[in-house]
Design an enzyme around this catalytic site. Sequence first.
Site, PDB file in Angstrom:
ATOM      1  N   ASP A  27       9.355   1.373 -10.444  1.00  0.00           N
ATOM      2  CA  ASP A  27       9.519  -0.043 -10.119  1.00  0.00           C
ATOM      3  C   ASP A  27      11.014  -0.390 -10.170  1.00  0.00           C
ATOM      4  O   ASP A  27      11.602  -0.408 -11.246  1.00  0.00           O
ATOM      5  CB  ASP A  27       8.710  -0.850 -11.158  1.00  0.00           C
ATOM      6  CG  ASP A  27       8.872  -2.353 -10.989  1.00  0.00           C
ATOM      7  OD1 ASP A  27       9.474  -2.782  -9.990  1.00  0.00           O
ATOM      8  OD2 ASP A  27       8.378  -3.081 -11.883  1.00  0.00           O
ATOM      9  N   ASN A  29      12.501  -3.277  -9.167  1.00  0.00           N
ATOM     10  CA  ASN A  29      12.897  -4.685  -9.352  1.00  0.00           C
ATOM     11  C   ASN A  29      12.182  -5.368 -10.520  1.00  0.00           C
ATOM     12  O   ASN A  29      12.231  -6.586 -10.664  1.00  0.00           O
ATOM     13  CB  ASN A  29      12.685  -5.480  -8.060  1.00  0.00           C
ATOM     14  CG  ASN A  29      11.215  -5.494  -7.643  1.00  0.00           C
ATOM     15  OD1 ASN A  29      10.378  -4.902  -8.331  1.00  0.00           O
ATOM     16  ND2 ASN A  29      10.894  -6.155  -6.539  1.00  0.00           N
ATOM     17  N   ASP A  31       9.111  -6.062 -11.215  1.00  0.00           N
ATOM     18  CA  ASP A  31       7.993  -7.007 -11.036  1.00  0.00           C
ATOM     19  C   ASP A  31       6.653  -6.413 -11.478  1.00  0.00           C
ATOM     20  O   ASP A  31       5.607  -7.034 -11.302  1.00  0.00           O
ATOM     21  CB  ASP A  31       7.920  -7.476  -9.569  1.00  0.00           C
ATOM     22  CG  ASP A  31       7.542  -6.359  -8.610  1.00  0.00           C
ATOM     23  OD1 ASP A  31       7.415  -5.191  -9.057  1.00  0.00           O
ATOM     24  OD2 ASP A  31       7.360  -6.641  -7.409  1.00  0.00           O
ATOM     25  N   ASP A  35       7.721   0.520  -6.086  1.00  0.00           N
ATOM     26  CA  ASP A  35       8.159   0.117  -4.743  1.00  0.00           C
ATOM     27  C   ASP A  35       8.930   1.253  -4.065  1.00  0.00           C
ATOM     28  O   ASP A  35       9.160   2.312  -4.664  1.00  0.00           O
ATOM     29  CB  ASP A  35       9.010  -1.160  -4.827  1.00  0.00           C
ATOM     30  CG  ASP A  35      10.043  -1.074  -5.930  1.00  0.00           C
ATOM     31  OD1 ASP A  35      10.715  -0.030  -6.003  1.00  0.00           O
ATOM     32  OD2 ASP A  35      10.151  -2.026  -6.744  1.00  0.00           O
ATOM     33  N   ASP A 207      -7.029   8.704   6.336  1.00  0.00           N
ATOM     34  CA  ASP A 207      -7.979   8.106   5.402  1.00  0.00           C
ATOM     35  C   ASP A 207      -9.396   8.091   5.999  1.00  0.00           C
ATOM     36  O   ASP A 207      -9.576   7.774   7.180  1.00  0.00           O
ATOM     37  CB  ASP A 207      -7.519   6.658   5.144  1.00  0.00           C
ATOM     38  CG  ASP A 207      -8.293   5.968   4.058  1.00  0.00           C
ATOM     39  OD1 ASP A 207      -8.102   6.324   2.894  1.00  0.00           O
ATOM     40  OD2 ASP A 207      -9.083   5.054   4.379  1.00  0.00           O
ATOM     41  N   GLU A 275      -9.003  13.123   5.173  1.00  0.00           N
ATOM     42  CA  GLU A 275      -9.911  12.976   4.031  1.00  0.00           C
ATOM     43  C   GLU A 275     -11.332  13.187   4.527  1.00  0.00           C
ATOM     44  O   GLU A 275     -11.921  12.300   5.154  1.00  0.00           O
ATOM     45  CB  GLU A 275      -9.762  11.570   3.427  1.00  0.00           C
ATOM     46  CG  GLU A 275     -10.570  11.413   2.161  1.00  0.00           C
ATOM     47  CD  GLU A 275     -10.727   9.964   1.722  1.00  0.00           C
ATOM     48  OE1 GLU A 275     -11.034   9.737   0.552  1.00  0.00           O
ATOM     49  OE2 GLU A 275     -10.563   9.042   2.563  1.00  0.00           O
TER      50      GLU A 275
END
Length: 537
Positions: A27, A29, A31, A35, A207, A275
Amino acid sequence: MVGSSGNNGHWWQTAVFYQIYPLSFADSNGDGYGDLEGVISKLDYLSSTLGVDAIWLSPFFKSPMADWGYDIADHTDVDPLFGDLATAERLIEEVHRRGMRLILDYVMNHTSDQHPWFDESRTSRTSAKRDWYVWRDPKSDGSPPNNWVSVFGGPAWALDSETGQYYRHTFLPEQPDLNWRNPEVVDAMLDVARFWLDRGVDGFRVDAAHQIMKDPEGRDNPPTPHDYVRPWKDMGEFDRFVHLYDLGHSDVHSAHRRFREVLDLYPQDPMSVGEIHVFDLSEWASYYGEKLDQLSMPFNFHLMASGWGAAELRVTIEAVLWHIPVGGWTNWTFGNHDEIRLATRVGEPAARLAALLMLTLRGTPFIYYGDELGMVDTEEPVEDIKDPWGINQPFLNRDGCRSPMQWSAAPDAGFGSNEPWLPLAPDHERRNVEVELADPSSMLNLYRKILEIRRGSPALRFGSYLSHPESRGDVLAYRRESDTDTKTVVLNLSDDSQRVRISPGRVLVSTSDPTRTEFFAEGVDLSPYEGVLIGHD
Ligand code: GLC
């Protein structure tokens, strides 16, 4: 011998992949959510410290996050939680600058219900995009058109009260199914692939690749008989039916051919790994296409579904290798963002054997982030569950395998926020990259060592696989061979010591003793749950 020497020269056949679930990796930033900038900051770890060749990055596209990014509202933009398009482009560049490759998730089956395509589709029965999704009239009593259930539980149909029809959703109601029988949908989705390929990505993890087309007549699935033997884990409510009509319809192959045609036009030699939760091996292998013109590889989940004994693993490995079509290539994996973590399922000693196995079999390994540390599943109170599947059916909760990556012993585990979106694992102070790098006997150093040897070994990268005659009882043993290089792998899957007769060689790696490097002339001794990689000069 199963699997002959050599491959046909695609980069992904000799690559080792690493899956990043971006919400939980790093992370930047503070939050609470991982990211893209966070991913960029850890690329040196992946390329130099660990030594993998390619990354599969789970979705970072614009999404209302009903299924944490697998519900896409704009395929060609980045969700603000993760950054922006410019950061995604920089990520692609930074991955390539380090000589690695990047594949993205391609979610074929559905979009978010917030996608502009669906907004338009639901406006009226005559909307230009009505047929982009699967709409059906209710039965005369107002109930859904058939008995299909969603993977996440409950009916696979949601009523749109405005237009009085049901739309189909294989997963959440917030994930309406696209209609792959509509050529406009095919074109629009192929454009999505082109958008990212034009930006240099090296392929896709596809997916729910076998679920995108279903029985056009929408026939009811038969109920599961009492003596039904599950080929895979307990899927809860989904297991109440035999999925004759809503899984793996044969028309799906034409969509994969179309997708492949697009990939084959790009100079970066893009790959696809689909998948495919199909456990009949002939049917599973059909996703390569008769002319190897569909998926580059169906994902091979068979080791995850296999029992954890030497004989079962051997049968599974050899059955998979026998079923790959001539010219085809497979992959091996023990985990992903949908499964209970490897170390939780089998325990640490066995997880070490699994690492040696996966990284030395003939095929492309896929490591799930954190498995190289031996990360285990976290637990949380039911009321805190974030995973929609877990909210519907708590025993299928996937939050446990998605906890933040453990980088250091700092209070935030080096993840970047003290209150991450999912709880940190309680063991993060002793199980993390920093601590494990300093410990020669750590899981991380085991992965690093095997990966280093693999990089320099033609036998391990593309050599043939040959079962060893000493593969019996609790011992699994095999040889990998190329013209210039031979390696033997021996795994002791028991609580007893074993002596195994192997032609002379040197121990290059032991899963239990990092100092073992002896040469032996007649046989090798293995302690309980020890695995060794042997070189023969
Ligand atoms: C796949 C993904 C899973 C997701 C589902 C719906 O099975 O791996 O995480 O929830 O598709 O997109």
